[in-house]
Design an enzyme around this catalytic site. Structure first.
Site, PDB file in Angstrom:
ATOM      1  N   GLU A  46       0.799  -1.246   0.000  1.00 18.73           N
ATOM      2  CA  GLU A  46       0.000   0.000   0.000  1.00 18.73           C
ATOM      3  C   GLU A  46       0.821   1.281   0.000  1.00 18.73           C
ATOM      4  O   GLU A  46       0.569   2.196   0.785  1.00 18.73           O
ATOM      5  CB  GLU A  46      -0.961  -0.011   1.197  1.00 18.73           C
ATOM      6  CG  GLU A  46      -1.892  -1.210   1.194  1.00 18.73           C
ATOM      7  CD  GLU A  46      -2.894  -1.200   2.349  1.00 18.73           C
ATOM      8  OE1 GLU A  46      -2.744  -0.389   3.274  1.00 18.73           O
ATOM      9  OE2 GLU A  46      -3.834  -2.027   2.308  1.00 18.73           O
ATOM     10  N   ASN A  80       2.188  -5.165  -3.195  1.00 24.03           N
ATOM     11  CA  ASN A  80       0.770  -5.464  -2.939  1.00 24.03           C
ATOM     12  C   ASN A  80       0.013  -4.167  -2.661  1.00 24.03           C
ATOM     13  O   ASN A  80       0.485  -3.323  -1.899  1.00 24.03           O
ATOM     14  CB  ASN A  80       0.698  -6.374  -1.694  1.00 24.03           C
ATOM     15  CG  ASN A  80      -0.636  -7.051  -1.484  1.00 24.03           C
ATOM     16  OD1 ASN A  80      -1.144  -7.721  -2.377  1.00 24.03           O
ATOM     17  ND2 ASN A  80      -1.215  -6.886  -0.299  1.00 24.03           N
ATOM     18  N   HIS A  95     -10.289  -5.770  -2.783  1.00 21.53           N
ATOM     19  CA  HIS A  95     -11.385  -5.568  -1.826  1.00 21.53           C
ATOM     20  C   HIS A  95     -12.466  -4.769  -2.554  1.00 21.53           C
ATOM     21  O   HIS A  95     -12.288  -3.581  -2.828  1.00 21.53           O
ATOM     22  CB  HIS A  95     -10.906  -4.783  -0.601  1.00 21.53           C
ATOM     23  CG  HIS A  95      -9.889  -5.503   0.211  1.00 21.53           C
ATOM     24  ND1 HIS A  95     -10.180  -6.670   0.887  1.00 21.53           N
ATOM     25  CD2 HIS A  95      -8.586  -5.239   0.468  1.00 21.53           C
ATOM     26  CE1 HIS A  95      -9.086  -7.080   1.526  1.00 21.53           C
ATOM     27  NE2 HIS A  95      -8.112  -6.238   1.284  1.00 21.53           N
ATOM     28  N   GLU A 101      -6.283 -10.570  -1.636  1.00 16.65           N
ATOM     29  CA  GLU A 101      -7.142 -10.354  -0.456  1.00 16.65           C
ATOM     30  C   GLU A 101      -8.598 -10.227  -0.872  1.00 16.65           C
ATOM     31  O   GLU A 101      -9.348  -9.410  -0.343  1.00 16.65           O
ATOM     32  CB  GLU A 101      -6.692  -9.087   0.296  1.00 16.65           C
ATOM     33  CG  GLU A 101      -5.239  -9.118   0.715  1.00 16.65           C
ATOM     34  CD  GLU A 101      -4.792  -7.897   1.505  1.00 16.65           C
ATOM     35  OE1 GLU A 101      -5.652  -7.132   1.990  1.00 16.65           O
ATOM     36  OE2 GLU A 101      -3.569  -7.713   1.642  1.00 16.65           O
ATOM     37  N   ASP A 104     -12.313  -9.997  -1.455  1.00 19.95           N
ATOM     38  CA  ASP A 104     -13.622 -10.063  -0.806  1.00 19.95           C
ATOM     39  C   ASP A 104     -14.542  -9.096  -1.534  1.00 19.95           C
ATOM     40  O   ASP A 104     -14.091  -8.085  -2.063  1.00 19.95           O
ATOM     41  CB  ASP A 104     -13.574  -9.848   0.719  1.00 19.95           C
ATOM     42  CG  ASP A 104     -12.848  -8.598   1.169  1.00 19.95           C
ATOM     43  OD1 ASP A 104     -12.549  -7.720   0.346  1.00 19.95           O
ATOM     44  OD2 ASP A 104     -12.580  -8.489   2.383  1.00 19.95           O
TER      45      ASP A 104
HETATM   46  C1  XIL Z   1      -6.696  -6.248   7.969  1.00 24.48           C
HETATM   47  C2  XIL Z   1      -7.099  -7.422   8.849  1.00 24.48           C
HETATM   48  O1  XIL Z   1      -8.005  -8.224   8.134  1.00 24.48           O
HETATM   49  C3  XIL Z   1      -7.730  -6.925  10.136  1.00 24.48           C
HETATM   50  O2  XIL Z   1      -7.916  -8.005  11.038  1.00 24.48           O
HETATM   51  C4  XIL Z   1      -6.831  -5.876  10.789  1.00 24.48           C
HETATM   52  O3  XIL Z   1      -7.503  -5.327  11.903  1.00 24.48           O
HETATM   53  C5  XIL Z   1      -6.482  -4.780   9.818  1.00 24.48           C
HETATM   54  O4  XIL Z   1      -5.878  -5.345   8.673  1.00 24.48           O
HETATM   55  N1  XIL Z   1      -5.102  -4.553   3.446  1.00 24.48           N
HETATM   56  C6  XIL Z   1      -4.160  -5.426   3.921  1.00 24.48           C
HETATM   57  C7  XIL Z   1      -4.487  -6.316   5.047  1.00 24.48           C
HETATM   58  O5  XIL Z   1      -3.082  -5.555   3.323  1.00 24.48           O
HETATM   59  O6  XIL Z   1      -3.365  -6.568   5.861  1.00 24.48           O
HETATM   60  C8  XIL Z   1      -5.613  -5.762   5.882  1.00 24.48           C
HETATM   61  O7  XIL Z   1      -5.968  -6.743   6.869  1.00 24.48           O
HETATM   62  C9  XIL Z   1      -6.789  -5.391   5.012  1.00 24.48           C
HETATM   63  C10 XIL Z   1      -6.403  -4.341   4.017  1.00 24.48           C
END
Ligand code: XIL
Length: 302
Positions: free
Chosen positions: A127, A169, A206, A235, A237
């Site tokens: 990020e 990432n 996401h 990741e 969802d």
């Molecule tokens: C999130 C986790 O799912 C949570 O449990 C935590 O509180 C915060 O982080 N981007 C990422 C992940 O790269 O590491 C994050 O995970 C979600 C967004």
């Protein structure tokens, strides 16, 4: 095949999930995770605050628990993450300049060395780009140490673990029309041209109503792959339910499968109730562990 992992393996890909260490005693959770997935990412346990709570004092207890669960159950492991502006330990949050740069590089070196031979791929940097239309780097304490902090992190990771794939990432990097996506593409092109050791790009993916699945998601994946890196969806969802959510999952899977160098997909949790945004019901299993329509469309698309 009848599971996500086995179906993905038919085309040489993997299908993974984020695992939360606190749930490894929940047999309903581990039964699904073990049955369906063949790659795991620690949801929080390998982040900076977890692994270096005090400067120079490393704690691998929870990360190792997940790494051991992965190896015991024959899963590959994605390391997440070595350098990030978020979830930094308190001591790092207030650091700057050369001291922070050196602390970051030491963290990368130590953690990558600890997990050498156990991690298939590392999210080396997470990020680092700003949202919105600027295409600029995100302002952070790490960025303020100098624009070359990302490549410095990649070089340190390669030196520590030459066997792991090294990935960049990020999120909101799915739509090729977004400045942030193009900024990542430009960075990868530049790194490849200058020999900075980068092997892969993770697209967090996401998705929700404000950040929908783009119709041309495949273009982003193929553009990155064309630069000579593997691409993974890291990741995934998707907010929603029913057939609408199922169709969106299908679109994402199809976009990956259409590109040879899109090598795997990871969803960010097992059941909706495990999700970091549970109210969006964004995953493939409901809170009771039942397969949702999105599970079936995903399995069918693989
Ligand atoms: C999130 C986790 O799912 C949570 O449990 C935590 O509180 C915060 O982080 N981007 C990422 C992940 O790269 O590491 C994050 O995970 C979600 C967004």
């Amino acid at each position: 095949a009848t599971t996500l992992g086995a179906s993905a393996a038919q085309s040489g890909r993997y299908f993974g999930t984020a695992i939360s260490g606190g749930k490894l005693n929940d047999s309903a959770y581990t039964t699904i995770a073990n049955r369906e997935f063949n790659m795991i990412t620690a949801e929080n346990e390998m982040k900076l605050d977890a692994t270096e709570p005090n400067q120079g004092q490393f704690n691998y207890t929870n990360g190792d628990r997940i790494a051991n669960w992965a190896s015991t159950n024959g899963k590959r492991l994605r390391g997440h993450t070595l350098a990030w502006h978020s979830q930094q330990p308190g001591w790092m949050q207030n650091m700057s300049g050369t001291a922070l740069r050196n602390a970051m590089l030491n963290h990368v070196t130590q953690v990558a060395t600890h997990y050498r031979g156990k991690v298939y791929a590392w999210d080396v940097v997470n990020e680092a780009f700003a949202d919105g239309g600027s295409g600029a780097r995100r302002d952070s304490n790490l960025q303020r140490t100098g624009n070359d902090w990302i490549e410095a992190a990649f070089r340190a990771a390669r030196a520590a673990d030459s066997g792991a794939k090294l990935c960049y990432n990020d999120y909101n990097t799915d739509d090729p029309g977004h400045a942030k996506t193009q900024a990542v593409i430009s960075m990868v092109r530049d790194f490849k041209a200058r020999g900075v050791p980068i092997d892969c790009v993770g697209l967090q993916a996401h998705f929700n109503s404000g950040n929908p699945v783009p119709s041309n998601f495949q273009t982003t994946i193929s553009t990155l792959a064309g630069l000579g890196v593997d691409v993974q969806i890291t990741e995934l969802d998707i907010q929603g339910s029913g057939s609408d959510q199922a169709n969106k999952y299908r679109t994402v899977v199809n976009a990956c499968l259409a590109v040879a160098r899109c090598t795997g997909i990871t969803v960010w949790g097992v059941r909706d109730s495990d999700s970091w945004r549970a109210s969006d019901t964004p995953l493939l299993f409901d809170g009771n562990g039942n397969k949702k329509a999105a599970y079936t469309s995903t399995l069918d698309a693989l």
